[in-house]
Scaffold this motif. Structure first.
Motif, mmCIF file in Angstrom:
data_model
loop_
_atom_site.group_PDB
_atom_site.id
_atom_site.type_symbol
_atom_site.label_atom_id
_atom_site.label_comp_id
_atom_site.label_asym_id
_atom_site.label_seq_id
_atom_site.Cartn_x
_atom_site.Cartn_y
_atom_site.Cartn_z
ATOM 1 N N ASN A 73 5.234 2.489 -10.217
ATOM 2 C CA ASN A 73 4.282 3.112 -9.305
ATOM 3 C C ASN A 73 4.998 3.564 -8.032
ATOM 4 O O ASN A 73 5.603 2.763 -7.323
ATOM 5 C CB ASN A 73 3.162 2.130 -8.966
ATOM 6 C CG ASN A 73 1.974 2.825 -8.316
ATOM 7 O OD1 ASN A 73 2.122 3.647 -7.420
ATOM 8 N ND2 ASN A 73 0.786 2.481 -8.767
ATOM 9 N N GLU A 74 4.934 4.841 -7.733
ATOM 10 C CA GLU A 74 5.637 5.383 -6.561
ATOM 11 C C GLU A 74 5.072 4.870 -5.245
ATOM 12 O O GLU A 74 5.707 4.995 -4.200
ATOM 13 C CB GLU A 74 5.592 6.912 -6.588
ATOM 14 C CG GLU A 74 4.195 7.494 -6.476
ATOM 15 C CD GLU A 74 4.195 9.004 -6.490
ATOM 16 O OE1 GLU A 74 3.147 9.583 -6.151
ATOM 17 O OE2 GLU A 74 5.242 9.593 -6.824
ATOM 18 N N LYS A 75 3.872 4.282 -5.293
ATOM 19 C CA LYS A 75 3.272 3.740 -4.066
ATOM 20 C C LYS A 75 3.772 2.335 -3.745
ATOM 21 O O LYS A 75 3.470 1.800 -2.683
ATOM 22 C CB LYS A 75 1.750 3.699 -4.218
ATOM 23 C CG LYS A 75 1.092 5.063 -4.365
ATOM 24 C CD LYS A 75 1.140 5.849 -3.069
ATOM 25 C CE LYS A 75 0.346 7.162 -3.187
ATOM 26 N NZ LYS A 75 0.333 7.884 -1.901
ATOM 27 N N THR A 76 4.495 1.729 -4.659
ATOM 28 C CA THR A 76 4.963 0.358 -4.445
ATOM 29 C C THR A 76 5.989 0.309 -3.320
ATOM 30 O O THR A 76 6.917 1.121 -3.268
ATOM 31 C CB THR A 76 5.600 -0.200 -5.734
ATOM 32 O OG1 THR A 76 4.649 -0.141 -6.794
ATOM 33 C CG2 THR A 76 6.041 -1.645 -5.549
ATOM 34 N N GLN A 85 2.786 7.107 2.920
ATOM 35 C CA GLN A 85 2.300 8.449 2.637
ATOM 36 C C GLN A 85 0.786 8.470 2.458
ATOM 37 O O GLN A 85 0.210 9.476 2.111
ATOM 38 C CB GLN A 85 2.977 8.969 1.357
ATOM 39 C CG GLN A 85 4.483 9.088 1.527
ATOM 40 C CD GLN A 85 5.157 9.516 0.239
ATOM 41 O OE1 GLN A 85 4.516 9.592 -0.806
ATOM 42 N NE2 GLN A 85 6.425 9.815 0.311
ATOM 43 N N THR A 99 0.811 -1.226 0.000
ATOM 44 C CA THR A 99 0.000 0.000 0.000
ATOM 45 C C THR A 99 0.830 1.255 0.000
ATOM 46 O O THR A 99 0.380 2.308 0.418
ATOM 47 C CB THR A 99 -0.936 0.005 1.228
ATOM 48 O OG1 THR A 99 -0.151 -0.122 2.407
ATOM 49 C CG2 THR A 99 -1.929 -1.142 1.154
ATOM 50 N N GLY A 100 2.074 1.134 -0.465
ATOM 51 C CA GLY A 100 2.840 2.369 -0.612
ATOM 52 C C GLY A 100 3.925 2.516 0.402
ATOM 53 O O GLY A 100 4.403 1.551 0.960
ATOM 54 N N THR A 101 4.300 3.734 0.652
ATOM 55 C CA THR A 101 5.476 4.018 1.476
ATOM 56 C C THR A 101 5.117 4.772 2.750
ATOM 57 O O THR A 101 5.927 5.492 3.299
ATOM 58 C CB THR A 101 6.471 4.852 0.657
ATOM 59 O OG1 THR A 101 5.816 6.048 0.221
ATOM 60 C CG2 THR A 101 6.967 4.083 -0.554
ATOM 61 N N THR A 111 -2.964 5.589 2.112
ATOM 62 C CA THR A 111 -3.445 4.311 1.615
ATOM 63 C C THR A 111 -4.561 4.508 0.611
ATOM 64 O O THR A 111 -5.344 3.605 0.366
ATOM 65 C CB THR A 111 -3.966 3.460 2.796
ATOM 66 O OG1 THR A 111 -5.013 4.180 3.449
ATOM 67 C CG2 THR A 111 -2.858 3.159 3.781
ATOM 68 N N GLN A 127 -4.289 4.786 -2.550
ATOM 69 C CA GLN A 127 -4.037 4.094 -3.802
ATOM 70 C C GLN A 127 -3.254 2.837 -3.497
ATOM 71 O O GLN A 127 -2.056 2.861 -3.269
ATOM 72 C CB GLN A 127 -3.252 4.972 -4.777
ATOM 73 C CG GLN A 127 -3.010 4.311 -6.124
ATOM 74 C CD GLN A 127 -2.213 5.195 -7.052
ATOM 75 O OE1 GLN A 127 -1.936 6.337 -6.721
ATOM 76 N NE2 GLN A 127 -1.840 4.664 -8.194
ATOM 77 N N GLN A 128 -3.942 1.693 -3.493
ATOM 78 C CA GLN A 128 -3.282 0.445 -3.186
ATOM 79 C C GLN A 128 -2.561 -0.094 -4.431
ATOM 80 O O GLN A 128 -3.015 0.085 -5.553
ATOM 81 C CB GLN A 128 -4.285 -0.589 -2.687
ATOM 82 C CG GLN A 128 -4.843 -0.261 -1.297
ATOM 83 C CD GLN A 128 -5.753 -1.358 -0.796
ATOM 84 O OE1 GLN A 128 -6.522 -1.926 -1.556
ATOM 85 N NE2 GLN A 128 -5.674 -1.642 0.486
#
Length: 258
Positions: A66-69, A33, A29-31, A35, A37-38
């Motif tokens: 994807n920067e959320k990865t 920052q 669910t990202g880094t 949730t 954008q899963q």
């Protein structure tokens, strides 16, 4: 000629290993920052497991971009995509993904070994040797890296020995006195022919003499006679040194085969 190195790590096996810790359908669910954008790694996992290179490049590429990865998932997606590029013979792109994965996690011995195998396929032996050594430093018991490093080191040693004698005859040019010897020293082709003749003759004489028979001595007398004819005939209008040496080498190679 290529030496026999360990079979390169194929991307499906590598991807399966690296994704083993993730259950099917697991998501990142990202880094931290947010949730909103899963990012779901499941499609990348499925494509890697199915050995679908095009699908891996597509869906795992989306995960990489994807920067959320999560960092761990990005590394796994990079490795999966690198394997897919490898399978499609897009070696530079595969190396690029391994580069990125190793920048994110420089402790991956398997990936150093895999990248080393790609460098080897590109003909960059120094970089390949460096990567195999890095893999062994991380995992001294890594069987593929150890085998690759040993084989490549032996090949480099052999190539170095060949380079040291390339375009040099079997005798010392500094001590050459005969006109034919000076001519051989001045011509790289003739120098290499002379060295090859001497090496093959030594092999056939040694092999023939191994059973204690007179065959070895007879073969050496034949070589001595060739050298005597060469020395005496060189410079005559009807004597072709290059052809005489080629014929002698062909004869010795025929003897060696039997």
């Amino acid at each position: 000629m290529r030496r026999a190195f360990k079979t390169p790590i194929r991307y499906a096996a590598t991807a399966s290993l690296l994704w083993a810790t993730l259950p099917n359908g697991a998501c990142a669910t990202g880094t931290g920052q947010g949730t909103d954008q899963q990012v779901y790694p499941a499609p990348c996992v499925a494509a890697a497991a199915a050995n679908d290179a095009d699908k891996v490049i597509d869906v795992c590429g989306a995960l990489v971009d994807n920067e959320k990865t999560l960092r761990a998932d990005r590394i796994k997606a990079l490795i999966a995509r690198a394997g897919a590029y490898d399978r499609k013979d897009l070696i530079d792109r595969a190396i690029g993904d391994y580069d990125t994965a190793l920048r994110l996690d420089p402790t991956l011995a398997d990936i150093f070994n895999a990248r080393g195998e790609l460098w080897l396929r590109k003909g960059d032996r120094p970089r390949a040797l460096h990567d195999f050594a890095a893999a062994i430093k991380l995992n001294p018991d890594h069987p593929a890296a150890r085998g690759n490093h040993k084989a490549l080191a032996q090949e480099l040693e052999r190539l170095g020995a060949l380079m040291a004698v390339n375009n040099k005859p079997s005798f010392s040019c500094a001590a050459a006195r005969r006109a034919v010897e000076k001519a051989i020293c001045a011509n790289p082709e003739l120098a290499n022919l002379d060295r090859q003749i001497n090496a093959v003759n030594a092999k056939v004489v040694r092999k023939a003499g191994s059973d204690g028979s007179r065959a070895g001595r007879a073969l050496q007398r034949e070589q001595d006679a060739f050298l005597a004819r060469r020395n005496a005939a060189f410079g005559r209008p009807d004597y072709d040194l290059r052809n005489a040496m080629r014929e002698r080498l062909d004869h010795l190679l025929a003897v060696q085969r039997y």
